[in-house]
Design a protein around this motif. Structure first.
Motif, PDB file in Angstrom:
ATOM      1  N   PRO A 108       0.791  -1.230   0.000  1.00 56.45           N
ATOM      2  CA  PRO A 108       0.000   0.000   0.000  1.00 56.45           C
ATOM      3  C   PRO A 108       0.824   1.282   0.000  1.00 56.45           C
ATOM      4  O   PRO A 108       0.331   2.328  -0.419  1.00 56.45           O
ATOM      5  CB  PRO A 108      -0.822  -0.124   1.291  1.00 56.45           C
ATOM      6  N   THR A 109       2.088   1.210   0.420  1.00 56.62           N
ATOM      7  CA  THR A 109       2.913   2.420   0.406  1.00 56.62           C
ATOM      8  C   THR A 109       3.241   2.862  -1.012  1.00 56.62           C
ATOM      9  O   THR A 109       3.683   3.999  -1.225  1.00 56.62           O
ATOM     10  CB  THR A 109       4.224   2.202   1.189  1.00 56.62           C
ATOM     11  N   ASN A 110       3.020   1.981  -1.989  1.00 59.06           N
ATOM     12  CA  ASN A 110       3.244   2.359  -3.382  1.00 59.06           C
ATOM     13  C   ASN A 110       2.117   3.209  -3.951  1.00 59.06           C
ATOM     14  O   ASN A 110       2.309   3.936  -4.936  1.00 59.06           O
ATOM     15  CB  ASN A 110       3.384   1.102  -4.264  1.00 59.06           C
ATOM     16  N   ILE A 111       0.938   3.107  -3.367  1.00 57.38           N
ATOM     17  CA  ILE A 111      -0.240   3.742  -3.967  1.00 57.38           C
ATOM     18  C   ILE A 111      -0.116   5.264  -4.047  1.00 57.38           C
ATOM     19  O   ILE A 111      -0.426   5.849  -5.091  1.00 57.38           O
ATOM     20  CB  ILE A 111      -1.509   3.293  -3.231  1.00 57.38           C
ATOM     21  N   PRO A 112       0.373   5.958  -3.012  1.00 56.71           N
ATOM     22  CA  PRO A 112       0.549   7.408  -3.151  1.00 56.71           C
ATOM     23  C   PRO A 112       1.582   7.791  -4.211  1.00 56.71           C
ATOM     24  O   PRO A 112       1.596   8.929  -4.693  1.00 56.71           O
ATOM     25  CB  PRO A 112       1.015   7.845  -1.747  1.00 56.71           C
TER      26      PRO A 112
ATOM     27  N   ASP B 254      -8.808  -0.262   0.849  1.00 54.36           N
ATOM     28  CA  ASP B 254      -9.178   1.098   1.247  1.00 54.36           C
ATOM     29  C   ASP B 254      -8.356   2.137   0.499  1.00 54.36           C
ATOM     30  O   ASP B 254      -8.889   3.154   0.037  1.00 54.36           O
ATOM     31  CB  ASP B 254      -8.994   1.278   2.759  1.00 54.36           C
ATOM     32  N   ALA B 255      -7.067   1.883   0.377  1.00 50.46           N
ATOM     33  CA  ALA B 255      -6.198   2.824  -0.331  1.00 50.46           C
ATOM     34  C   ALA B 255      -6.525   2.857  -1.822  1.00 50.46           C
ATOM     35  O   ALA B 255      -6.536   3.922  -2.447  1.00 50.46           O
ATOM     36  CB  ALA B 255      -4.735   2.452  -0.119  1.00 50.46           C
ATOM     37  N   TYR B 256      -6.791   1.699  -2.416  1.00 51.43           N
ATOM     38  CA  TYR B 256      -7.161   1.654  -3.833  1.00 51.43           C
ATOM     39  C   TYR B 256      -8.412   2.488  -4.105  1.00 51.43           C
ATOM     40  O   TYR B 256      -8.540   3.136  -5.147  1.00 51.43           O
ATOM     41  CB  TYR B 256      -7.405   0.214  -4.274  1.00 51.43           C
ATOM     42  N   LEU B 257      -9.356   2.443  -3.167  1.00 47.76           N
ATOM     43  CA  LEU B 257     -10.632   3.120  -3.377  1.00 47.76           C
ATOM     44  C   LEU B 257     -10.658   4.551  -2.846  1.00 47.76           C
ATOM     45  O   LEU B 257     -11.645   5.258  -3.024  1.00 47.76           O
ATOM     46  CB  LEU B 257     -11.759   2.312  -2.714  1.00 47.76           C
ATOM     47  N   ASP B 258      -9.573   4.977  -2.233  1.00 50.28           N
ATOM     48  CA  ASP B 258      -9.509   6.338  -1.664  1.00 50.28           C
ATOM     49  C   ASP B 258      -9.052   7.334  -2.724  1.00 50.28           C
ATOM     50  O   ASP B 258      -7.972   7.922  -2.630  1.00 50.28           O
ATOM     51  CB  ASP B 258      -8.554   6.348  -0.458  1.00 50.28           C
TER      52      ASP B 258
ATOM     53  N   ALA C 180     -10.202  10.254  -3.384  1.00 57.64           N
ATOM     54  CA  ALA C 180     -10.126  11.620  -2.869  1.00 57.64           C
ATOM     55  C   ALA C 180      -8.807  11.865  -2.152  1.00 57.64           C
ATOM     56  O   ALA C 180      -8.279  12.982  -2.155  1.00 57.64           O
ATOM     57  CB  ALA C 180     -11.293  11.871  -1.911  1.00 57.64           C
ATOM     58  N   GLY C 181      -8.250  10.798  -1.566  1.00 60.93           N
ATOM     59  CA  GLY C 181      -7.012  10.945  -0.819  1.00 60.93           C
ATOM     60  C   GLY C 181      -5.756  10.883  -1.652  1.00 60.93           C
ATOM     61  O   GLY C 181      -4.814  11.653  -1.451  1.00 60.93           O
ATOM     62  N   ASN C 182      -5.723   9.957  -2.626  1.00 59.03           N
ATOM     63  CA  ASN C 182      -4.476   9.784  -3.385  1.00 59.03           C
ATOM     64  C   ASN C 182      -4.635   9.992  -4.890  1.00 59.03           C
ATOM     65  O   ASN C 182      -3.637  10.065  -5.609  1.00 59.03           O
ATOM     66  CB  ASN C 182      -3.875   8.391  -3.117  1.00 59.03           C
TER      67      ASN C 182
ATOM     68  N   LEU D 261      -5.335   8.066  -7.251  1.00 65.39           N
ATOM     69  CA  LEU D 261      -4.819   7.024  -8.141  1.00 65.39           C
ATOM     70  C   LEU D 261      -5.868   6.576  -9.154  1.00 65.39           C
ATOM     71  O   LEU D 261      -5.575   6.441 -10.347  1.00 65.39           O
ATOM     72  CB  LEU D 261      -4.340   5.823  -7.326  1.00 65.39           C
ATOM     73  N   TYR D 262      -7.071   6.344  -8.682  1.00 70.08           N
ATOM     74  CA  TYR D 262      -8.109   5.839  -9.576  1.00 70.08           C
ATOM     75  C   TYR D 262      -8.354   6.817 -10.731  1.00 70.08           C
ATOM     76  O   TYR D 262      -8.387   6.417 -11.902  1.00 70.08           O
ATOM     77  CB  TYR D 262      -9.398   5.596  -8.803  1.00 70.08           C
ATOM     78  N   SER D 263      -8.494   8.081 -10.392  1.00 68.49           N
ATOM     79  CA  SER D 263      -8.724   9.089 -11.433  1.00 68.49           C
ATOM     80  C   SER D 263      -7.544   9.172 -12.387  1.00 68.49           C
ATOM     81  O   SER D 263      -7.714   9.348 -13.603  1.00 68.49           O
ATOM     82  CB  SER D 263      -8.968  10.468 -10.796  1.00 68.49           C
ATOM     83  N   TYR D 264      -6.352   9.029 -11.856  1.00 66.67           N
ATOM     84  CA  TYR D 264      -5.160   9.099 -12.695  1.00 66.67           C
ATOM     85  C   TYR D 264      -5.135   7.962 -13.709  1.00 66.67           C
ATOM     86  O   TYR D 264      -4.860   8.185 -14.903  1.00 66.67           O
ATOM     87  CB  TYR D 264      -3.903   9.050 -11.827  1.00 66.67           C
TER      88      TYR D 264
END
Length: 379
Positions: free
Chosen positions: A89-93, A125-129, A131-133, A135-138
């Motif tokens: 999960p530290t890769n997601i940001p 949680d991180a994949y679906l966040d 608003a926080g990171n 990633l999904y939009s990117y």
């Protein structure tokens, strides 16, 4: 080679997975590039056009070697799949940076297929966040820009994790990569996952059709049963014929480590020979027998938990042990499979007091299983 249609593309039913490439001196990070070049050449000559790599494979060297090797071929002659490495999960940001680096490592301008890698309890949680990171939009933006042609996800998590991910973003997912083999069909809820994906009309990619090579051989008494039913079929062949029985499966990935494995598997995929009803029933009966012989008979009665001074969730840990114990070979269990379990609740926290064993109706040697599990955990 058998081919499958996917949105106008003609994909080889067998894909070359790059997680178990040939290496030098047994060192995962030292890929034998000459051997890989030879294997890819043979694959190309015999119809494989789908190649699958990932950030973490071979100590982050797989993408480099696959990219270098495929660079020798016209870009339109192959389909390349890569993945966002959210298994950590530290890769997601750092997703944007990683994606750009992956394109560089693979020496391509776009990925034909790209996946959210290994959706599981630790990273969902991180994949679906978004608003926080972001990633999904990117990744959706990269798809819009043509740098990702088809977006999907792979999942080792259970049914509930798969369902949660699909409920959140199923309308954007074009394919799903699942672990499917004749042992895990019932054992790890693969059947339920396939039914769920069918509801969403999402095509299936298969990983671990031989359970990491564990189903390339089976104990002799089971091999005799299989040989009696199909005398000319190899033991690995049973694994691939099982997968061929599912019409929703588009690509089956196999991590072949040498030329013999590659040639034998390609030969299997020159024909489709799905199992008939009798073969299906027999194979699942063998799977049940193997589970009974090689797993611990925990019924989750939870008598043990009341007497454990460490307050371990013993039934859940034993289920995880069973998931990884089949075929009688030494087990290895990635740490992520324990989900959010704190360190003081892992098998290593067992003090071997045997209080649980005194009340276990199945007479399981729980302390011994916990010790084996502790030794089998991999970071």
């Amino acid at each position: 080679m058998i081919y499958k249609n996917f949105k106008g593309l003609k994909l080889s039913a067998l894909g070359l997975g790059a997680m178990r490439l040939p290496v030098i001196d047994g060192k995962a990070g030292q890929i034998d590039e000459d051997a890989v070049r030879e294997m890819v050449a043979y694959s190309m000559d015999h119809g494989i056009n789908y190649y699958d790599t990932a950030w973490g494979y071979h100590e982050e060297r797989s993408e480099i070697v696959i990219g270098k090797t495929l660079k020798e071929y016209p870009r339109e002659s192959f389909y390349l799949a890569d993945k966002m490495p959210g298994y950590d999960p530290t890769n997601i940001p750092k997703g944007r940076e990683i994606f750009e680096r992956q394109l560089e490592k693979c020496q391509v301008d776009y990925f034909d297929f790209y996946l959210f890698h290994n959706v599981n309890p630790i990273n969902i949680d991180a994949y679906l966040d978004d608003a926080g990171n972001g990633l999904y939009s990117y990744l959706m933006e990269q798809k819009k820009n043509g740098r990702i042609r088809h977006l999907g996800f792979s999942v080792h998590g259970d049914y509930d994790i798969t369902k949660r991910f699909l409920e959140a973003c199923g309308e954007d997912m074009e394919f799903c990569q699942v672990q499917l083999n004749w042992v895990d069909y019932e054992f790890q809820e693969a059947k339920r996952k396939l039914e769920l994906l069918k509801e969403y009309e999402i095509p299936v990619w298969v990983m671990e059709p031989l359970r990491g090579g564990r189903l390339a051989t089976v104990p002799e008494k089971y091999a005799k049963q299989l040989k009696k039913m199909r005398p000319d079929e190899t033991i690995p062949g049973w694994g691939f014929r099982f997968v061929q029985t599912f019409p929703e499966v588009c690509v089956t990935l196999s991590g072949m480590s040498d030329m013999d494995q590659l040639k034998n598997t390609i030969e299997i995929f020159t024909t489709e020979q799905p199992l008939n009803g009798q073969e299906w029933d027999m194979l699942l009966e063998v799977a049940d027998e193997m589970q009974n012989d090689m797993t611990v008979p925990c019924t989750a009665c939870r008598y043990c938990t009341s007497y454990c001074p460490q307050k371990l969730d013993i039934p859940t840990l034993l289920k995880l042990y069973n998931d990884n114990a089949l075929t009688g070979k030494a087990i290895s269990i990635p740490l992520w499979m324990f989900g959010p379990t704190p360190e003081d609740k892992l098998p290593s926290a067992c003090i071997g007091c045997r209080s649980c064993e005194a009340v276990c109706p199945q007479e399981i040697k729980i302390s011994e299983v916990m010790a084996r599990m502790a030794d089998a955990i991999e970071p």
